[in-house]
Design an enzyme around this catalytic site. Structure first.
Site, PDB file in Angstrom:
ATOM      1  N   ASP A  24       0.819  -1.229   0.000  1.00 50.33           N
ATOM      2  CA  ASP A  24       0.000   0.000   0.000  1.00 50.33           C
ATOM      3  C   ASP A  24       0.846   1.268   0.000  1.00 50.33           C
ATOM      4  O   ASP A  24       0.660   2.150  -0.830  1.00 50.33           O
ATOM      5  CB  ASP A  24      -0.904   0.053   1.253  1.00 50.33           C
ATOM      6  CG  ASP A  24      -2.061  -0.932   1.181  1.00 50.33           C
ATOM      7  OD1 ASP A  24      -2.397  -1.379   0.063  1.00 50.33           O
ATOM      8  OD2 ASP A  24      -2.615  -1.246   2.252  1.00 50.33           O
ATOM      9  N   ARG A  57      -0.534   4.264  17.060  1.00 49.24           N
ATOM     10  CA  ARG A  57      -0.937   5.305  16.106  1.00 49.24           C
ATOM     11  C   ARG A  57      -0.618   6.724  16.552  1.00 49.24           C
ATOM     12  O   ARG A  57      -0.050   7.496  15.779  1.00 49.24           O
ATOM     13  CB  ARG A  57      -2.437   5.169  15.747  1.00 49.24           C
ATOM     14  CG  ARG A  57      -2.799   3.847  15.071  1.00 49.24           C
ATOM     15  CD  ARG A  57      -1.796   3.442  14.038  1.00 49.24           C
ATOM     16  NE  ARG A  57      -2.203   2.280  13.265  1.00 49.24           N
ATOM     17  CZ  ARG A  57      -1.380   1.561  12.499  1.00 49.24           C
ATOM     18  NH1 ARG A  57      -0.099   1.893  12.430  1.00 49.24           N
ATOM     19  NH2 ARG A  57      -1.808   0.526  11.828  1.00 49.24           N
ATOM     20  N   ASP A  91      -7.884   2.981  12.225  1.00 53.70           N
ATOM     21  CA  ASP A  91      -6.585   3.644  12.154  1.00 53.70           C
ATOM     22  C   ASP A  91      -6.653   4.995  11.444  1.00 53.70           C
ATOM     23  O   ASP A  91      -5.982   5.942  11.832  1.00 53.70           O
ATOM     24  CB  ASP A  91      -5.562   2.715  11.500  1.00 53.70           C
ATOM     25  CG  ASP A  91      -5.170   1.579  12.441  1.00 53.70           C
ATOM     26  OD1 ASP A  91      -5.232   1.801  13.674  1.00 53.70           O
ATOM     27  OD2 ASP A  91      -4.838   0.491  11.964  1.00 53.70           O
ATOM     28  N   SER A 129      -4.483  -8.944   6.481  1.00 56.41           N
ATOM     29  CA  SER A 129      -3.893  -7.644   6.777  1.00 56.41           C
ATOM     30  C   SER A 129      -3.278  -7.750   8.174  1.00 56.41           C
ATOM     31  O   SER A 129      -3.968  -8.072   9.148  1.00 56.41           O
ATOM     32  CB  SER A 129      -4.993  -6.588   6.730  1.00 56.41           C
ATOM     33  OG  SER A 129      -4.580  -5.469   7.465  1.00 56.41           O
TER      34      SER A 129
END
Ligand code: ARG
Length: 423
Positions: free
Chosen positions: A17, A97, A126, A177
């Site tokens: 990605d 995060r 996220d 993922s």
């Protein structure tokens, strides 16, 4: 509304990605792209990933080792909260995060970028954590989220990468993922989306195959100082090394596998699997030590605030007054959380089998059933009368109506009610 971007700092993992995002941002926004790889303890070669970023057209590729600040400034505050979202998930991804956001913002300031970018999809938590974090720390920065904008699936991305001659790290096609850091590994997607089906062994990595879990238990003694783990089996270790060692040790016994259905911020339920050996073992040990040293009322208040901490952090509000206030309270509870806890690891689980502390409130002379007891048992009867007084009175009144006689022969309610009240 898309604003003009000249220089973008992209939170970069080295995966498909964010590799595709480099040329995509250049193409769609005409901006130069600096990649930032934040090391929060995920596996993978950061040097290779940086080289690939440059080969794939990054203007600059940076990395920052944030493991120590992750452990000290994010994981230990979460441990003090025994933080488990919905009672189950130790928030491994959620805690990383805000740290990544703060590094992203600092890098943007250093290079004079006007924009930051991340590789989150439009369905998860996220993106919320990234965007809320950036809006809070740096409201002037633009945010680009290519994966949320570009409408490509995985085969499209691979095709795009091929067409642009990108160097991508060709891993065997995985339907999952995966997100990893010191506090855990999360795996979503593929067959896991069927909540009724057991997760296949292939999704697990840190906890090995059950066939490899030792059949003999292993005990580990975790030393805490003021709520923070400082040693394993008497060996003092810095935070990152301690967590890594605990992951290896507990992981070897299969501790920390989690399979549950989670409520996301964006309103959907999803089936989530995690491997969090160190997080689960350390939280369990920390709770056991608190049980030994915290006064009852304090434990009660603390356990009311703990789920709030987890919800706030899960929801992307690490940088908030409410999180800071809860953390300040939690810090104030940890003074006496010093001591040792013995955990027994065996076949996919861990159990607390011992705990000790110089601040222990478990007074053997009071608790023992032996002769040496100093507990004033004679005081118990009177205490219980008063303790139950209001309840007995209310119960009887409700059943029998106002004015009905209260209680039996030795009822304190009866006695109390028949005493004239002194002004
Ligand atoms: N559900 C977890 C969370 O929201 C983990 C998400 C991790 N992402 C992933 N690509 N596996 O915190």
């Amino acid at each position: 509304m898309a604003k003009q971007s000249e220089h973008v700092v992209l939170a970069y993992s080295g995966g498909l990605d964010t590799s595709v995002a480099i040329p995509w941002i250049k193409e769609h926004y005409g901006a130069k792209v600096t990649t930032l790889l934040v090391d929060v303890g995920q596996e993978g070669e950061t040097r290779d990933a940086m080289e690939r970023a440059l080969l794939n057209g990054a203007y600059d590729a940076r990395t920052v080792d944030a493991k120590a600040s992750f452990a000290e400034e994010f994981l230990f505050p979460a441990l003090k909260a025994n933080a488990l979202y919905q009672g189950i998930y130790p928030l491994s991804t959620a805690l990383a995060r805000p740290l990544i956001v703060s590094k992203l913002v600092s890098a943007a300031r250093e290079v004079g970028a006007d924009t930051v970018a991340h590789g989150c999809t439009g369905k998860g938590n996220d993106q919320v954590r990234f965007d809320v974090g950036v809006h809070t720390l740096a409201p002037d920065l633009n945010i680009i989220a290519p994966v949320r904008e570009w409408n490509m699936n995985r085969p499209d991305e691979i095709e795009y990468a091929r067409a642009h001659g990108l160097k991508i790290h060709v891993k065997p096609e995985s339907p999952y993922s995966v997100d990893e850091n010191l506090w855990g590994r999360s795996v979503e997607g593929g067959v896991l989306e069927d909540a009724a089906a057991a997760p296949p062994e292939e999704v697990f990595d840190w906890t090995g195959h059950p066939d490899t879990w030792p059949t003999d238990p292993q005990e580990v003694v975790i030393g805490f100082e003021e709520g923070i783990p400082v040693s394993l089996d008497g060996q003092r270790l810095p935070p990152v090394a301690l967590i890594q060692k605990m992951n290896a040790l507990a992981g070897k016994h299969g501790v920390g596998r989690i399979d549950h259905v989670e409520d996301r911020v964006v309103g959907i339920k999803s089936r989530e699997t995690y491997e969090c050996p160190a997080a689960i073992a350390l939280i369990q040990a920390h709770m056991a030590l608190e049980a030994l040293v915290l006064p009852r009322e304090l434990r009660s208040l603390k356990t009311q605030l703990e789920p709030k901490f987890s919800e706030v952090v899960y929801g992307g509000f690490w940088f908030s007054q409410v999180r800071e206030a809860i953390s300040a309270f939690l810090d104030s509870t940890q003074e006496s959380v010093t001591g040792e806890v013995t955990l027994r690891l065996l076949q996919g689980g861990s159990r607390v089998v011992g705990r000790s502390s110089p601040y222990s409130l478990l007074a053997k002379e009071l608790a023992t059933y032996g002769r040496e007891s100093t507990f004033p048992e004679g005081a118990a009867e009177g205490f219980i009368h008063l303790y139950g007084l209001a309840n007995s009175l209310a119960y009887v009144r409700r059943r029998s109506g106002a004015g009905a006689p209260v209680g039996g022969g030795n009822s304190v309610a009866k006695t109390a009610l028949s005493q004239p009240t002194t002004p």
